[in-house]
Motif scaffolding. Structure first.
Motif, PDB file in Angstrom:
ATOM      1  N   GLY A  63       0.542  -1.232   0.246  1.00 15.04           N
ATOM      2  CA  GLY A  63      -0.127  -0.199  -0.231  1.00 15.04           C
ATOM      3  C   GLY A  63       1.305   0.846  -0.242  1.00 15.04           C
ATOM      4  N   ASP A  98       0.602   4.389  -2.246  1.00 17.37           N
ATOM      5  CA  ASP A  98      -0.028   5.634  -2.077  1.00 17.37           C
ATOM      6  C   ASP A  98       0.945   7.194  -1.778  1.00 17.37           C
ATOM      7  N   LEU A 110       1.492   8.486  -4.945  1.00 16.40           N
ATOM      8  CA  LEU A 110       0.336   9.832  -5.513  1.00 16.40           C
ATOM      9  C   LEU A 110      -0.339  10.249  -4.779  1.00 16.40           C
ATOM     10  N   ILE A 111       0.706  10.892  -3.703  1.00 18.66           N
ATOM     11  CA  ILE A 111       0.412  12.150  -3.117  1.00 18.66           C
ATOM     12  C   ILE A 111       1.536  13.273  -3.079  1.00 18.66           C
ATOM     13  N   SER A 122       3.495  12.654 -11.919  1.00 16.55           N
ATOM     14  CA  SER A 122       2.739  11.800 -12.685  1.00 16.55           C
ATOM     15  C   SER A 122       3.240  10.265 -11.998  1.00 16.55           C
ATOM     16  N   PRO A 123       2.844   9.112 -11.568  1.00 15.00           N
ATOM     17  CA  PRO A 123       3.040   8.139 -10.633  1.00 15.00           C
ATOM     18  C   PRO A 123       3.743   7.257 -11.495  1.00 15.00           C
ATOM     19  N   LEU A 148      -4.978   2.176 -13.196  1.00 20.05           N
ATOM     20  CA  LEU A 148      -4.903   3.445 -11.898  1.00 20.05           C
ATOM     21  C   LEU A 148      -5.876   3.729 -11.619  1.00 20.05           C
ATOM     22  N   HIS A 149      -6.746   4.192 -12.409  1.00 18.19           N
ATOM     23  CA  HIS A 149      -8.475   4.082 -11.842  1.00 18.19           C
ATOM     24  C   HIS A 149      -9.265   3.031 -10.720  1.00 18.19           C
ATOM     25  N   TYR A 170      -6.908   1.305  -9.068  1.00 20.66           N
ATOM     26  CA  TYR A 170      -6.009   0.887  -7.475  1.00 20.66           C
ATOM     27  C   TYR A 170      -6.658   1.030  -6.519  1.00 20.66           C
ATOM     28  N   THR A 171      -6.505  -0.043  -5.517  1.00 19.27           N
ATOM     29  CA  THR A 171      -7.747  -0.352  -4.301  1.00 19.27           C
ATOM     30  C   THR A 171      -6.856   0.192  -2.996  1.00 19.27           C
ATOM     31  N   SER A 172      -5.868  -0.432  -2.513  1.00 24.04           N
ATOM     32  CA  SER A 172      -4.590   0.486  -1.749  1.00 24.04           C
ATOM     33  C   SER A 172      -4.145  -0.571  -1.078  1.00 24.04           C
TER      34      SER A 172
END
Lengths: 342, 264
Positions: free
Chosen positions: B97, B100, B103-104, B108-109, B256-257, B259-261
């Motif tokens: 995880g 995450d 993504l912050i 761009s990841p 990426l859309h 992604y569930t972490s």
């Protein structure tokens, strides 16, 4: 100086003071999970077909947070707080709902949005384990395009406020949990974000470290009007830091008001702590709801309504040999427990 | 363009941090470097044994084969140097995880993933590749003209883009499936096709290695360019690399859309 920079940051983001910084309406998010029974056979069976079901983690959350607030976001494990925070951070995409934070939709304007966002995951480190924290700070300087003079000023400011001026030059693996958490805070705040999500910032810390971190959060909030969203299981974090608290349970908001309102949630119920001069047997207290009892002390809960607190007091003074007495509201922890289990 | 510049700077920073991390444990750092250089020499030696004890590869002389081996080692070395650690890094990050955290960041990841792979383990194959290449070069009396240099640069860029496409595709599938060791093995086996000249394979395989999996851009065509034997297939493979990159980026966006972490 910092306030000037902060004000210009706000100006760049097009945010006006006293605006709502967060507006969430009708947020929904579900996950598909697969069930696996115990044992090897079940693992093998999983290759032919798995039993999956959809879990609604967030079920219609509405939330509004004002700029400059410190908002507590709490709930039992699995309530949906982390999912909500991850959606608010732009990490997850919701199934439904409107999220507007600092005038942006986190997952759509992610790159621009996160420039004004700081996130601290209490259990996920941003620091490089083998290197001193200052190397990670330097990397953050590069990532957020912080000028060298500004960076030095910020590092000196954090060093003094968090008492980490020397610690930040030691390899992270040699630091205590509290020292690491202070360095994590610096990572989250170095670029002067307008909004910060703190996920269990005091988890596992001793009382002194907790207090240092809380003081630091309060100071930053006052000096720079930074908005904080704090998720925690520690009630003293809430009591010490938060103006308002939002309680999430089973994916929905079940309480959203001030800490004062939470404290007086059971206005019609009071706790009376009594110390007796001599032994009072438990059966003599049978007219009251006794929460705890020892030979010379008792804690009772009374329901105001037919009788007010004055009547209860005179009744207790008349019937028992009282040495000392103390009246209080129902503890916030008990209120939260009640709301969780409702 | 601005974000490409930002990513290039971030790559440089990650490289510095990666070197610092390796140098914390000095003995391990030096031992790894030595082992990497020693082990890398084995590949060309095995090829030499194969070549001298069999009929070799049809249409290839021993020195041409050495040239191919030198370029292959150089490519593998550069690839590992620039992007060596990425696959392990992606699996580790997505399983735990920790993805995450990417993504912050204001990048761009996929960019952050691609600039995080610097690994000094590529230095061994790079050095060995240079030595083998120089030996083959002098044996074959090769010369370099500007046209050859341009073509080599085009092939190198195509090769990099193709490798990035493979990493992006791998990362995208990792987001969906989380554990990817099995697929990683399949990818390694497929990448093994690039270790041999494309023209020794049957026609159907050759077509695949020029179009769907245009591995020919990595070593085969650079060798052919140096030997003055390049053909139109070079441009087909180069264009295919771009298409594969585009497909992988589309795939990444979709995954990426979803992604569930990991749990909170």
């Amino acid at each position: 100086m910092l306030e000037t920079v902060f004000a210009s940051l706000y100006k760049r983001g097009g945010i006006r003071l006293n605006d709502s910084i967060i507006t969430i309406e009708g947020l929904h998010k579900s996950f598909k999970i697969y069930k696996k029974d115990e044992g090897l056979l079940s693992s093998l069976r999983g290759y032919w077909g798995r039993k999956g079901k959809s879990i609604l983690a967030v079920d219609g959350i509405d939330l509004k947070v004002q700029k400059g607030e410190i908002r507590g976001l709490i709930g039992p494990n699995g309530a949906g707080k982390s999912t909500t925070i991850k959606i608010m951070s732009g990490i997850l995409h919701p199934d439904e709902g409107k999220v507007e934070i600092m005038g942006m939709t986190p997952w759509k304007d992610r790159k621009r949005y996160v420039k004004n966002l700081g996130v601290l995951f209490g259990q996920k480190s941003q620091l490089n384990w083998d290197l001193p924290a200052v190397d990670t700070f330097a990397l953050h300087r590069e990532m957020y395009g912080i000028g060298m003079a500004k960076y030095r000023e910020r590092i000196a400011y954090f060093g003094e406020l968090l008492n980490i001026s020397e610690i930040m030059y030691k390899p992270v693996r040699l630091l205590s949990l509290g020292e690491r958490m202070k360095c994590e805070l610096v990572c989250a705040l170095l670029h002067e974000p307008a909004l910060i999500f703190l996920d269990e910032p005091t988890i596992g810390l001793d009382i002194i470290s907790k207090q240092t971190i809380r003081n630091f959060i309060k100071r930053t909030n006052q000096d720079m009007r930074t908005t904080f969203i704090v998720t925690t299981h520690d009630v003293s974090d809430l009591e010490d830091l938060c103006d308002k608290v939002t309680i999430i349970n089973k994916g929905t908001v079940v309480f959203d008001d001030t800490m004062q309102s939470l404290g007086s949630y059971f206005r019609d119920r009071k706790i009376i702590d009594v110390s007796f001069r001599e032994l009072v047997p438990l059966d003599r207290l049978e007219d009251y709801k006794v929460l705890s009892y020892q030979a010379l002390t008792a804690k009772i809960e009374v329901q105001l309504g037919e009788k007010d607190i004055k009547q209860y007091m005179s009744e207790i003074f008349d019937c028992y040999p009282i040495k000392d007495i103390n009246i209080s509201n129902i503890r916030i922890e008990d209120v939260i427990k009640h709301i969780y289990s409702a | 363009m601005d974000s490409l510049y930002g990513l290039a700077r971030l790559y440089f920073w990650n490289m510095k941090i990666s070197l610092q991390k390796m140098m914390v444990y000095r003995f391990d750092f030096i031992a790894s470097l030595l082992v990497s250089i020693l082990v890398s020499g084995i590949g060309p030696y095995v090829q030499y044994l194969y070549f001298t004890r069999s009929n070799g590869y049809p249409g290839w002389t021993l020195n041409e084969m050495f040239l191919f081996q030198g370029l292959l080692l150089l490519w593998l070395g550069l690839r590992d140097l620039l992007f060596g650690d990425i696959r392990g890094y992606v699996i580790k990050f997505i399983r735990s995880g920790d993805f995450d955290k990417l993504l912050i960041k204001p990048y761009s990841p996929v960019g952050v993933i691609l600039v995080s792979g610097f690994s000094l383990s590529g230095i061994g194959p790079c050095s060995a590749g240079m030595v083998v290449l120089l030996v083959a070069w002098s044996q074959l009396n090769l010369t370099l003209c500007w046209e050859t240099v341009v073509l080599l640069i085009v092939m190198f860029i195509s090769g990099l883009l193709l490798y990035l496409a493979i990493i992006i595709m791998f990362s995208a599938i990792t987001i969906m499936l989380v554990q990817m060791n099995g697929i990683g093995l399949i990818i390694d086996r497929l990448l093994g096709f690039a270790d041999y000249p494309v023209d020794i394979f049957p026609k159907a395989v050759q077509t695949v290695l020029l179009t769907a999996l245009p591995f020919a851009v990595w070593t085969f065509y650079p060798t052919q360019i140096l030997l003055g034997r390049s053909d139109i297939g070079m441009w087909v493979a180069s264009a295919s690399s771009l298409i594969v990159l585009w497909i992988s980026l589309q795939c990444w966006k979709r995954c990426l859309h979803h992604y569930t972490s990991a749990g909170g």
